[in-house]
Enzyme design. Structure first.
Site, PDB file in Angstrom:
ATOM      1  N   LYS A 141      42.124  78.021 130.015  1.00  0.00           N
ATOM      2  CA  LYS A 141      41.682  76.797 129.600  1.00  0.00           C
ATOM      3  C   LYS A 141      41.337  76.508 128.183  1.00  0.00           C
ATOM      4  O   LYS A 141      41.846  75.495 127.712  1.00  0.00           O
ATOM      5  CB  LYS A 141      40.293  76.617 130.523  1.00  0.00           C
ATOM      6  CG  LYS A 141      39.612  75.185 130.199  1.00  0.00           C
ATOM      7  CD  LYS A 141      40.178  74.222 130.634  1.00  0.00           C
ATOM      8  CE  LYS A 141      39.583  72.686 130.234  1.00  0.00           C
ATOM      9  NZ  LYS A 141      40.197  71.433 130.753  1.00  0.00           N
ATOM     10  N   CYS A 184      36.242  67.304 125.373  1.00  0.00           N
ATOM     11  CA  CYS A 184      37.159  68.820 125.921  1.00  0.00           C
ATOM     12  C   CYS A 184      37.866  69.241 124.517  1.00  0.00           C
ATOM     13  O   CYS A 184      37.383  70.509 123.950  1.00  0.00           O
ATOM     14  CB  CYS A 184      38.061  68.206 126.745  1.00  0.00           C
ATOM     15  SG  CYS A 184      37.628  67.326 128.260  1.00  0.00           S
TER      16      CYS A 184
HETATM   17  N1  SAJ Z   1      45.109  62.466 119.981  1.00  0.00           N
HETATM   18  C1  SAJ Z   1      45.698  62.720 118.553  1.00  0.00           C
HETATM   19  N2  SAJ Z   1      47.018  62.739 118.694  1.00  0.00           N
HETATM   20  C2  SAJ Z   1      47.648  62.851 119.669  1.00  0.00           C
HETATM   21  C3  SAJ Z   1      47.332  63.232 121.122  1.00  0.00           C
HETATM   22  C4  SAJ Z   1      45.986  63.187 121.119  1.00  0.00           C
HETATM   23  O1  SAJ Z   1      45.038  62.077 117.771  1.00  0.00           O
HETATM   24  O2  SAJ Z   1      49.038  63.248 119.417  1.00  0.00           O
HETATM   25  C5  SAJ Z   1      43.593  62.463 120.109  1.00  0.00           C
HETATM   26  C6  SAJ Z   1      43.222  61.414 120.975  1.00  0.00           C
HETATM   27  O3  SAJ Z   1      43.244  60.093 120.328  1.00  0.00           O
HETATM   28  C7  SAJ Z   1      41.812  62.021 121.382  1.00  0.00           C
HETATM   29  C8  SAJ Z   1      41.957  63.437 121.398  1.00  0.00           C
HETATM   30  O4  SAJ Z   1      43.088  63.726 120.597  1.00  0.00           O
HETATM   31  O5  SAJ Z   1      40.896  61.563 120.339  1.00  0.00           O
HETATM   32  C9  SAJ Z   1      41.921  64.106 122.846  1.00  0.00           C
HETATM   33  O6  SAJ Z   1      42.803  63.237 123.535  1.00  0.00           O
HETATM   34  P1  SAJ Z   1      43.805  64.000 124.694  1.00  0.00           P
HETATM   35  O7  SAJ Z   1      44.734  62.736 125.344  1.00  0.00           O
HETATM   36  O8  SAJ Z   1      44.643  64.872 124.129  1.00  0.00           O
HETATM   37  O9  SAJ Z   1      43.093  65.052 125.549  1.00  0.00           O
HETATM   38  P2  SAJ Z   1      41.600  64.481 126.656  1.00  0.00           P
HETATM   39  O10 SAJ Z   1      40.634  65.046 125.741  1.00  0.00           O
HETATM   40  O11 SAJ Z   1      41.637  63.179 127.410  1.00  0.00           O
HETATM   41  O12 SAJ Z   1      42.157  65.724 127.767  1.00  0.00           O
HETATM   42  C10 SAJ Z   1      42.230  67.151 127.502  1.00  0.00           C
HETATM   43  C11 SAJ Z   1      43.605  67.411 128.276  1.00  0.00           C
HETATM   44  N3  SAJ Z   1      44.134  68.635 127.781  1.00  0.00           N
HETATM   45  C12 SAJ Z   1      45.279  68.912 127.018  1.00  0.00           C
HETATM   46  O13 SAJ Z   1      46.217  67.825 127.101  1.00  0.00           O
HETATM   47  C13 SAJ Z   1      45.624  70.205 126.803  1.00  0.00           C
HETATM   48  C14 SAJ Z   1      43.565  67.397 129.528  1.00  0.00           C
HETATM   49  O14 SAJ Z   1      44.416  67.878 130.323  1.00  0.00           O
HETATM   50  C15 SAJ Z   1      42.204  68.382 130.042  1.00  0.00           C
HETATM   51  O15 SAJ Z   1      41.848  68.604 131.341  1.00  0.00           O
HETATM   52  C16 SAJ Z   1      41.107  67.682 129.175  1.00  0.00           C
HETATM   53  O16 SAJ Z   1      41.249  67.672 127.848  1.00  0.00           O
HETATM   54  C17 SAJ Z   1      39.720  68.537 129.637  1.00  0.00           C
HETATM   55  O17 SAJ Z   1      39.005  68.187 130.497  1.00  0.00           O
HETATM   56  O18 SAJ Z   1      39.615  69.655 129.124  1.00  0.00           O
END
Ligand code: SAJ
Length: 398
Positions: A197, A251
């Protein structure tokens, strides 16, 4: 279900939807009351319908204290103490609460994101005070992996990694999840599942840090980072993520610290990625202030600035650990608030910020700062007279 938050409640509703009786437990009386009325305290598509039906049909009931069950799921927060050290006291408290109820044959599962070794610690806690249960109950770790906004789908369809304290526990936990999950169920041990995780979210954080680092280099080099990444990704083995104004949410911005705090000497890239992503938010705030000053020097009057977005990522209403919110706070510190419009189309009001409708803010402002790539912003007209600072690629996405 110990904990009825962003993961516990959807999981409880899913299990109850399969006609299994679920006792949902939460320390917050208003959460318990809300759920028992068939309502929800969380914004998540399709959740309210699932909870309402489960409560109406009598399969889901919430309470402040746990009742005897055959399976116990620990789905409580694991926040941070000072110095970015994980705090597992909620997991401990939930485990202590069910300790007197445990009996031979029961299944105990932790889903909360936890430092490596937490399941082992809980095993010692349980068998330390109930030694007669040793070898008689099943214990496993199975992390949630769902994406906010798509939880009800992903809970069912995502693969799960399931690690028991022994083979029998893994098998028992896999059997349990097979009733609710159609994604593949992968067997491992508890420690590997815990680390898996943390590694998934750290991997994403490191990849975003790479994109954010590129955005800083490109800003100095005078290269459009969005075009650069698009072109680099045409290579069959390159897949760079998108830069933004930092990494937020509860997360990805948090979980890497669970590794760094326990293995500081070994986790150099993971730690540095956190620093880069945090620095990116600071840099964005500085950039807004500098560009505003430049505008004033050039045009001879103080510009109005629209700060577009407060959520931690596009098209959601969640402001937790939001880099956009951090930037807005930093920019407004010691500033004349009359010069700024604050916009978040996904929430109606905020207790600190006075919100302005996104179209009005765009119309009235001289400088438009895109902090979150919400869909609404992509449809705004392209007014060449306005200065646009686009930290998250809103202009590139049309
Ligand atoms: N972000 C960027 N650039 C990108 C992708 C995301 O700057 O190319 C930023 C987003 O704007 C945001 C942050 O990253 O601020 C996180 O967003 P996210 O969509 O990547 O993830 P979360 O936090 O909504 O959900 C994540 C997911 N983990 C992964 O993709 C590895 C989800 O599957 C998990 O279940 C969740 O964390 C969790 O609960 O741990």
């Amino acid at each position: 279900m110990m904990g009825l938050g962003y993961i516990g409640l959807p999981t409880a509703a899913l299990i109850a939807g399969k006609k299994t009786i679920v006792n949902g437990v939460d320390v917050n009386p208003s959460v318990v009351d809300t759920i028992n009325q068939g309502k929800v305290h969380i914004v998540e598509p399709d959740l309210e319908e699932a909870v309402s039906m489960a409560v109406q049909e009598g399969f889901l009931h919430a309470s402040l204290e746990p009742q005897e069950a055959e399976a116990y799921l620990i789905v409580v927060p694991t926040p941070f103490k000072e110095k970015n050290e994980p705090d597992i006291s909620y997991v401990e408290a939930a485990t202590k609460a069910i300790l007197p109820l445990l009996k031979e044959g029961d299944l105990y599962i932790i889903e909360s994101t936890s430092p490596i070794g937490t399941t082992e610690k809980m095993r010692n806690l349980i068998f330390g005070s109930r030694p007669e249960l040793e070898g008689k109950i099943y214990m496993a770790y199975c992390p949630e992996r769902v994406l906010p906004g798509n939880v009800m789908h992903e809970l069912v369809h995502n693969d799960r990694v399931i690690g028991g304290i022994d083979q029998e526990s893994t098998t028992k936990a896999v059997d349990f999840y097979s009733n609710y999950v159609v994604g593949e169920l992968h067997h491992t041990n508890a420690k590997t599942a815990e680390m898996c995780k943390l590694v998934e979210n750290s991997s994403r954080d490191v990849q975003i840090a790479f994109a954010n680092e590129l955005s800083l280099i490109c800003d100095k080099a005078g290269v459009n980072v969005w075009e650069l990444i698009k072109l680099a990704n045409k290579h069959p083995r390159v897949n760079i993520l998108q830069p933004g104004c930092g990494v937020g949410g509860h997360c990805i911005a948090v979980d890497p610290y669970f590794i760094v705090s326990d293995y500081p000497m070994e986790s150099k890239i993971i730690g540095t990625a956190r620093e880069i992503n945090n620095y990116k938010s600071f840099w964005c705030a500085e950039k807004v202030q500098t560009e505003k000053l430049n505008f004033e020097l050039k045009h001879g009057y103080k510009p109005k600035v629209a700060l577009m977005g407060l959520a931690f990522k596009p098209n959601i209403d969640d402001l937790r650990e939001s880099p956009a919110k951090y930037i807005v706070q930093k920019v407004l510190q010691n500033a004349n608030n009359e010069e700024y419009f604050i916009v978040e189309p996904n929430i109606d009001s905020h207790n600190v910020f006075k919100l302005t409708d996104y179209k009005t803010a765009y119309e009235k402002a001289d400088i438009i700062v895109y902090l979150v790539a919400h869909n609404e912003f992509k449809d705004l007209p392209r007014d060449k007279n306005k200065m646009i600072i686009d930290f998250c690629g809103v202009l590139e996405k049309n």
